[in-house]
Write an enzyme that holds these catalytic residues in place. Structure first.
Site, PDB file in Angstrom:
ATOM      1  N   GLU A   6      12.901   9.104  19.889  1.00  0.00           N
ATOM      2  CA  GLU A   6      12.798   8.915  18.437  1.00  0.00           C
ATOM      3  C   GLU A   6      13.149  10.200  17.681  1.00  0.00           C
ATOM      4  O   GLU A   6      13.814  10.162  16.655  1.00  0.00           O
ATOM      5  CB  GLU A   6      11.390   8.447  18.046  1.00  0.00           C
ATOM      6  CG  GLU A   6      11.086   7.006  18.436  1.00  0.00           C
ATOM      7  CD  GLU A   6      11.982   5.985  17.742  1.00  0.00           C
ATOM      8  OE1 GLU A   6      12.633   6.332  16.754  1.00  0.00           O
ATOM      9  OE2 GLU A   6      12.041   4.841  18.221  1.00  0.00           O
ATOM     10  N   CYS A 162      23.040  -7.004   9.939  1.00  0.00           N
ATOM     11  CA  CYS A 162      22.935  -6.690   8.510  1.00  0.00           C
ATOM     12  C   CYS A 162      23.451  -5.262   8.293  1.00  0.00           C
ATOM     13  O   CYS A 162      22.744  -4.383   7.841  1.00  0.00           O
ATOM     14  CB  CYS A 162      21.474  -6.828   8.060  1.00  0.00           C
ATOM     15  SG  CYS A 162      21.301  -6.891   6.281  1.00  0.00           S
ATOM     16  N   CYS A 169      26.299 -12.476   7.731  1.00  0.00           N
ATOM     17  CA  CYS A 169      25.211 -13.318   7.214  1.00  0.00           C
ATOM     18  C   CYS A 169      25.124 -14.674   7.916  1.00  0.00           C
ATOM     19  O   CYS A 169      24.032 -15.167   8.168  1.00  0.00           O
ATOM     20  CB  CYS A 169      25.370 -13.525   5.722  1.00  0.00           C
ATOM     21  SG  CYS A 169      25.142 -12.012   4.793  1.00  0.00           S
ATOM     22  N   CYS A 172      23.167 -14.549  10.995  1.00  0.00           N
ATOM     23  CA  CYS A 172      21.908 -13.807  10.888  1.00  0.00           C
ATOM     24  C   CYS A 172      20.707 -14.729  11.152  1.00  0.00           C
ATOM     25  O   CYS A 172      20.591 -15.806  10.562  1.00  0.00           O
ATOM     26  CB  CYS A 172      21.813 -13.222   9.482  1.00  0.00           C
ATOM     27  SG  CYS A 172      20.274 -12.364   9.190  1.00  0.00           S
ATOM     28  N   CYS A 178      16.695 -15.129   3.191  1.00  0.00           N
ATOM     29  CA  CYS A 178      17.316 -13.973   2.540  1.00  0.00           C
ATOM     30  C   CYS A 178      17.672 -14.265   1.082  1.00  0.00           C
ATOM     31  O   CYS A 178      18.529 -15.099   0.792  1.00  0.00           O
ATOM     32  CB  CYS A 178      18.561 -13.563   3.318  1.00  0.00           C
ATOM     33  SG  CYS A 178      19.361 -12.130   2.597  1.00  0.00           S
TER      34      CYS A 178
END
Ligand code: SF4
Length: 387
Positions: A6, A162, A169, A172, A178
């Site tokens: 991370e 995205c 889309c 998705c 959305c």
């Protein structure tokens, strides 16, 4: 391992990180091993990855866990953020959810994009009000039973579906939820409702909370471009139908990076077998590129003529070596441009052949002679490698 990855992935792409991550985990597979490492070793391994304070703070934090926390990692996002240097809210949430199963959300660049589109949040996505709202949403949405998987999936959705420019889309998995997509499908803007109807007199917090969960209120706000709402697009920047869902998120214009010039001198001598050696000095232990090694360098005033640059650099080298350095002896080599996150840096590079017995005052800065091979294995920045 999650913590290290991370930290390395902050501001850095996966493809770049993989090799560094593998070498790091091989060298320091445990917190104890990392705590026992020297900062020099950490900087050497980190060299080229950029944002060097990340490695330094990772090691400081490992030392803290070993020496002050009896070797036990904090296990909640709140404690991780509070107790470990270099662990911000995102990293704390990622470690706590992925490693320890805490049901806590994460908000990174990918998540910001997905959530802003899902809920038509069009105010500056870096503003405190929007970020607070996004964190609240992430914490509400996170799957209680598999928070780590959920958070990684949300980030992956932003990274692969995205995406910033041409989101997919129709493929998705959350398209039904959305609002930005719905807004695009609706096409032109219907009659703008009166902002008073939206409940201007309600606390904005309540309005915005509604915008997360209530489509009706969201649409009222989005179409109104409500003045003063901290989540809606500014009224001066209405929906641009040519942009579709990429109307969101919106960011404030980036600050221009600061322009800086630095004179750098490559001092070189040839040893008895003719292999060149170069003088490097260590930077201060705080600030930009803390503790890294570089060729002797001097920040320059902007717009300084070349002649004046040489004189300033010669003076600097004279003070350092305690012997005369003629400005005319400095050979101009060229310029190297390096972009740090907030600085547009130009290094004006000179070279100077010198005798082997040149020494520097160690009180001014640690220094050493290195071969080209040793130089590349040292803790030097990418900018210095370019030089
Ligand atoms: Fe993003 Fe499109 Fe999915 Fe909405 S439908 S979340 S804009 S990819």
């Amino acid at each position: 391992a999650v913590w290290v990855s991370e930290i390395m992935l902050q501001q850095t792409q996966v493809a770049t990180v993989i090799d560094y991550y593998n070498r790091w985990m091989q060298k320091w597979p445990t917190l104890q091993a990392l705590a026992a490492a020297s900062l020099e070793e950490v900087n050497e391994l980190w060299a080229g990855l950029g944002y060097y304070s990340r490695g330094k703070r990772l090691q400081e934090a490992a030392r803290k866990v070993v020496s002050e926390l009896a070797g036990r990692m904090p296990r909640t996002a709140e404690e991780l953020q509070k107790l470990l240097p270099g662990v911000g809210r995102y990293t704390a949430g990622a470690i706590a959810s992925i490693s320890y199963g805490q049901a806590t959300g994460v908000v990174d660049g990918n998540v910001i994009r997905v959530l802003c589109r899902l809920r038509c949040i069009g105010a500056d996505s870096g503003s405190p009000a929007v970020l607070a709202q996004l964190w609240d949403m992430a914490n509400v949405l996170v799957d209680r039973s598999r928070p780590g998987d959920f958070n990684q999936a949300l980030m992956e959705l932003g990274a692969t579906v995205c995406v910033p420019k041409a989101p997919l889309c129709e493929e998705c998995p959350v398209k039904q939820h959305c609002h930005a997509r719905r807004r695009r499908l609706l096409g032109s803007c219907p009659t703008v409702p009166d902002v008073e109807d939206c409940g201007k007199h309600l606390a904005w917090g309540r309005l915005c909370y509604s915008s997360v969960y209530g489509p009706t209120v969201t649409f009222a706000l989005v179409f109104a471009g409500v003045g003063g709402c901290p989540l809606c697009p500014p009224a001066t920047e209405p929906w641009d139908s040519s942009l579709g869902v990429t109307n969101f998120p919106r960011k404030a214009a980036k600050k221009q990076p600061r322009v800086a010039w630095t004179a750098t001198c490559v001092l070189e001598h040839r040893g008895c077998r003719g292999a060149p050696r170069f003088l490097i000095v260590q930077r201060p232990s705080s600030g930009l590129l803390a503790g890294l090694w570089e060729f002797p360098s001097l920040p320059l005033a902007l717009g300084l003529q070349e002649e004046k640059q040489r004189e300033a650099l010669a003076d600097h080298l004279r003070a350092w070596t305690g012997r005369p350095v003629a400005a005319g002896g400095l050979r101009y080599v060229g310029e190297v441009i390096h972009i740090f996150s907030h600085i547009h840096q130009t290094y004006v590079v000179y070279s100077l052949p010198v005798d082997e017995d040149v020494t520097l005052d160690p009180a001014l800065s640690p220094w050493r002679w290195v071969t080209e091979e040793e130089f590349h294995a040292s803790a030097v920045s990418t900018a210095m490698k370019k030089v």
